[in-house]
Design a protein around this motif. Structure first.
Motif, short mmCIF file in Angstrom:
data_model
loop_
_atom_site.label_atom_id
_atom_site.label_comp_id
_atom_site.label_asym_id
_atom_site.label_seq_id
_atom_site.Cartn_x
_atom_site.Cartn_y
_atom_site.Cartn_z
N ASP A 299 11.37 -11.55 63.40
CA ASP A 299 10.92 -11.34 64.73
C ASP A 299 10.23 -9.92 64.47
O ASP A 299 10.36 -9.21 63.59
CB ASP A 299 11.69 -11.60 66.00
N TYR B 109 6.15 -13.89 65.11
CA TYR B 109 7.23 -14.59 64.41
C TYR B 109 6.65 -14.62 63.05
O TYR B 109 6.14 -15.60 62.83
CB TYR B 109 7.97 -15.82 64.91
N ASP C 296 2.68 -16.90 67.26
CA ASP C 296 2.66 -15.87 68.31
C ASP C 296 3.29 -16.62 69.32
O ASP C 296 3.59 -15.89 70.57
CB ASP C 296 1.32 -15.64 68.70
N ALA D 209 7.62 -12.17 69.95
CA ALA D 209 6.71 -12.49 69.01
C ALA D 209 6.14 -11.23 68.60
O ALA D 209 6.28 -10.17 69.13
CB ALA D 209 5.75 -13.33 69.77
#
Length: 888
Positions: A831, A780, A805, A778
């Motif tokens: 990502d 994303y 997140d 994360a």
């Protein structure tokens, strides 16, 4: 001078002495190694052992279709017309692009589509005219990117790669190869030694000379500015045992390899003079060239020198089990021998016959000789049956070359798949194309074509570049010149591998990674500036550079392979992490995934020796029980897929590939137990996976050099993250997504359906199974795009972006368009490392309303017909008679 300065000066001279006294200084370990396994014969095929496997995968052939010619590049699986059904876009090698229906393999109406060129690249999808429908983009051998509508119509919009301008006499001063290589004994080491001794005897002891077969890597700008040149890759591979030289650059060239500015007006004509290279600096013992690379921040990636041996890629097709067995047992990795006698002196059987035929046998050919006596049924006019206009003009004609006394414009060719991405965050998509420049020997074998070049030797001009197009204006945005060489060198300036785009430093801009057949690994930013510590030197690089987290540390690593069998892992700053020598040419970039199910990422590598290696991503060590040995070359990228049946909980993945022995192999990751499917044909393209026939299981798509496309069904259930629709998943991902990381549209949303009202919901799921210590990847960044074709008057691309997140399921609200049309929803995720993941589904808008209106018209008619049937008379009534005969 104080004592501190004297000490520093003493250390400097001591360091310099140690370097110069070291005989191995300047040598490159990657180039010194050889692909020795490619010289070994392939093991003979035991068909009973292959077919009577202990771990059958129970594949079923769903359908088989023959296309117009060989399939060299990997096809594309996509729903091109938004009907909810997947199609297979097949780039046949010569002149045609085809689309097959995934359900049964039938050719879609309007296809195949004709073009004038050959194809070495896979098709891409992009909406070039902004009408809400993605066209099929196809990069061709002759330097064009064509666009086809879903109906099969070739659009007038296209991208044309410009020619590269170089000095006509740039190669003057480079000595030719001293060995006569026009005979079958070109690999005789004694000839090389004698030629070099004879050459050395003609040179005075104190006389300086130029280097033999020096190849120059070029960069037009010295300070990171992009130049205007493009590059294209040639199919030819370099010859072996060419004599090469060690080139020590001058200080004016920033201690890097020789840098030539092509097309510039600076005082440099491309020559390597006797003042630049001293005879004492030429190595007469080694047959490799050492290229000195600049380790400073100066942005001049040019190099000088040639090096190494590389295997010739086999492009011929073979069909038939018997022929395949013979080739697998007799063919070496370097190709077929020209000698028809065995080592024992026994004459081998060939199709040649030096003697005359017997009279009876010779008379059998009279039928072919006496054409005038043939009956009329064999004398039909071909033009009466075939309309040649349906094929178009098949002969490609190069444009007129500019006549110049000082410069040459080299033709552009594309031999690898481009990449589409917004590399500079300007909101406009760019196309990144790796281009090779050379004069096609077959085309210029025509004297009329050769005359246009003004009498130059076409073998002296081979170059490569990165060309970036703006897909909104369809114009060249910038060009970065890379390498320049002649055809006589071992390492020549082609680009065989597709570029990779990824964010290396987290600034949001995409960097471009590419390896060249000159043996250089480049990394450049979104403007074309070479990054610090690049390029890195290896042997000839044919496979794409892979960017992935291979050691589970949560960061991106870079993996490169070369023709000498080297596999190397690097940090994003160009620092070596590990390297391993596999002793065989690596034709494609590796695939990434946890093959043996131990929780650690592996690197899976194909080789031309037939060995398939599984390497630990942590240190490059070979994972046992690998390598697995096939009985022929493995020339395609390997598919990693989970083929567990429903209810099975087995760990690990299955490696799926074809080999030049005519089999498709399904290798169980943890045990290497193999199931082989006899397809009887060779293949260069990757095996693809998805649910193409509309069922609920996973299908495998195999395309061959014989022009056949096979669809095999597996017992494994389908999952969107198992799909592998092209060589790259997204724009830069060569790692398996299932059980690792990705985003997909859930089953409840992806079903083909009709939407009404003002809005509709799409449910997605983000998967991230990264383990400690790296944690999740994360944040994303998820972008959802609705493509709306038809008569819709609003924005054809309705886009939403949101940052999440944590992994999990999320619902996205999208607007419903107010017209009757189809649509495609694309979900893209990036990502924290810049890796790209995507999924999509199709749907319709307001179609059911018209279907309901149709039934409202049909149902009353059906009701009236039924009522008439019910109320018809039950008993027969005699008809009235008008006869005068009353007796009847």
């Amino acid at each position: 001078m104080n004592s501190r300065a004297r000490l520093c000066l003493l250390r400097f001279f001591l360091f310099l002495f140690l370097i110069l006294s070291n005989p191995s200084y300047g040598e490159n370990k990657f180039r010194e190694r050889k692909a020795t396994d490619d010289e070994l014969a392939y093991p003979e095929i035991d068909e009973d052992a292959l077919l009577n496997t202990q771990c059958p995968r129970n594949l079923e052939l769903r359908w088989q279709t023959e296309v117009t010619s060989s399939v060299y590049a990997t096809p594309l699986i996509a729903d091109i017309n938004s009907d909810g059904k997947l199609d297979i876009v097949v780039p046949s090698f010569v002149h045609y692009l085809e689309v097959l229906e995934g359900s049964d393999g039938d050719k879609m109406p309007g296809w195949p589509a004709f073009h004038q060129s050959n194809v070495h690249s896979s098709p891409l999808l992009f909406d070039i005219d902004k009408d809400g429908v993605r066209e099929i983009a196809l990069a061709t051998y002759n330097g064009e990117v064509l666009f086809f509508r879903v109906s099969g119509l070739l659009m007038s919009d296209k991208l044309q790669v410009p020619r590269r301008k170089v000095h006509k006499n740039w190669h003057v001063g480079l000595n030719p190869d001293p060995v006569d290589r026009s005979h079958p004994d070109v690999h005789d080491e004694l000839l090389v030694q004698e030629a070099m001794e004879m050459k050395a005897s003609t040179i005075q002891p104190n006389e300086t000379t130029t280097t033999p077969n020096v190849t120059v890597s070029m960069s037009k700008d010295f300070h990171g500015e992009a130049s205007n040149v493009s590059s294209q890759e040639d199919q030819k591979k370099p010859e072996n045992n060419q004599t090469e030289a060690v080139v020590k650059p001058t200080p004016e060239l920033h201690n890097s390899s020789l840098d030539v500015r092509a097309g510039s007006t600076e005082n440099f004509n491309g020559n390597v003079t006797s003042n630049e290279v001293d005879q004492s600096k030429i190595s007469e013992v080694r047959n490799e060239t050492v290229i000195k690379l600049n380790s400073s921040t100066d942005n001049s990636p040019g190099t000088s020198g040639t090096s190494g041996n590389s295997s010739t890629t086999e492009t011929g097709t073979k069909s038939g089990r018997r022929l395949l067995e013979d080739d697998a047992s007799k063919e070496s990795a370097d190709g077929h021998s020209d000698n028809k006698d065995t080592s024992e002196g026994v004459r081998m059987a060939t199709v040649e016959n030096d003697g005359a035929l017997e009279a009876e046998a010779d008379s059998a050919f009279d039928f072919l000789r006496d054409n005038d006596e043939l009956s009329d049924e064999y004398s039909y006019d071909y033009e009466d049956y075939v309309n040649e206009t349906m094929w178009g003009d098949e002969e490609w004609v190069e444009g007129q070359h500019e006549n110049s006394e000082d410069y040459v414009n080299i033709d552009a060719h594309i031999l690898c798949t481009p990449v589409i991405a917004d590399i500079d965050k300007d909101g406009v998509e760019e196309m990144v194309v790796a281009v090779s420049y050379f004069f096609d020997p077959e085309y210029y074998d025509n004297p009329e074509h050769l005359k246009e070049l003004g009498g130059i030797d076409i073998k002296n001009y081979i170059a490569s570049s990165i060309v970036v197009f703006n897909l909104e204006t369809k114009q060249v945005k910038w060009v970065k010149e890379l390498d320049l060489s002649t055809d006589n060198a071992n390492f020549r300036a082609y680009i065989y591998s597709s570029p990779t785009v990824v964010d290396l430093d987290g600034d949001g801009y995409l960097d471009i990674l590419v390896g060249t057949s000159f043996g250089l690994f480049y990394a450049m930013d979104h403007r074309g500036n070479i990054r610090e510590k690049f390029p890195l030197e290896m042997a000839e690089i044919q496979g794409a550079v892979v960017a992935a987290d291979i050691n589970d540390d949560g960061k991106i690593e870079l993996v490169t392979t070369d023709s000498h069998g080297n596999v190397a892992a690097w940090t994003t700053q160009g620092v070596e992490i590990w390297e391993v020598h596999l002793k065989s040419l690596v034709p494609q970039g590796p695939s990434i995934g946890d093959v043996d199910g131990d929780g650690h990422t592996d690197v899976v590598v194909p080789t031309t020796s037939g060995n398939i290696y599984v390497l630990s991503g942590k240190d490059g060590s070979i994972v046992r029980p690998y390598p697995y040995r096939t009985h022929g070359r493995v020339m395609n990228q390997l598919l990693l897929v989970d083929l567990n049946k429903r209810g099975e909980k087995k760990k690990g993945l299955t490696i799926v590939t074809t080999s030049f022995d005519g089999y498709m192999y399904l290798i169980d990751g943890p045990t290497s137990c193999t199931d082989a499917v006899d397809i009887g044909e060779t293949s260069y393209s990757m095996v693809l996976a998805d649910n193409v026939d509309g069922g609920d299981d996973l299908d495998l798509i195999v395309s061959t050099m014989n022009g056949n496309v096979f669809c095999f069904s597996t017992p494994s259930p389908h999952h969107p993250l198992k799909a592998w629709r092209s060589t790259d998943q997204g724009r830069n991902n060569k790692a398996i997504r299932y059980g690792r990381e990705g985003v997909f549209v859930t089953h409840s949303t992806r079903g083909f359906r009709d939407e009404e009202g003002k809005n509709f919901w799409a449910e997605i799921e983000i998967v991230d199974n990264y383990r400690y210590p790296s944690g999740s990847q994360a944040p994303y960044n998820v972008t959802t795009t609705l493509l709306v074709p038809g008569n819709y008057q609003g924005d054809r691309r309705i886009k939403q972006s949101q940052i999440y997140d944590r992994p999990g399921k999320y619902r996205i609200k999208l607007p419903t368009v107010g017209v009757r049309t189809t649509g495609t929803v694309m979900v893209e995720m990036v990502d924290k490392n810049g890796l790209h993941f995507s999924d999509e589904f199709s749907l319709t808008f307001h179609m059911y309303y018209y279907k309901l209106l149709k039934w409202l018209l049909v149902l009353p008619m059906l009701g009236m017909f039924g009522l008439l049937v019910i109320l018809r008379p039950q008993e027969a009534v005699p008809l009235p008679s008008f006869s005068r005969n009353t007796d009847l």
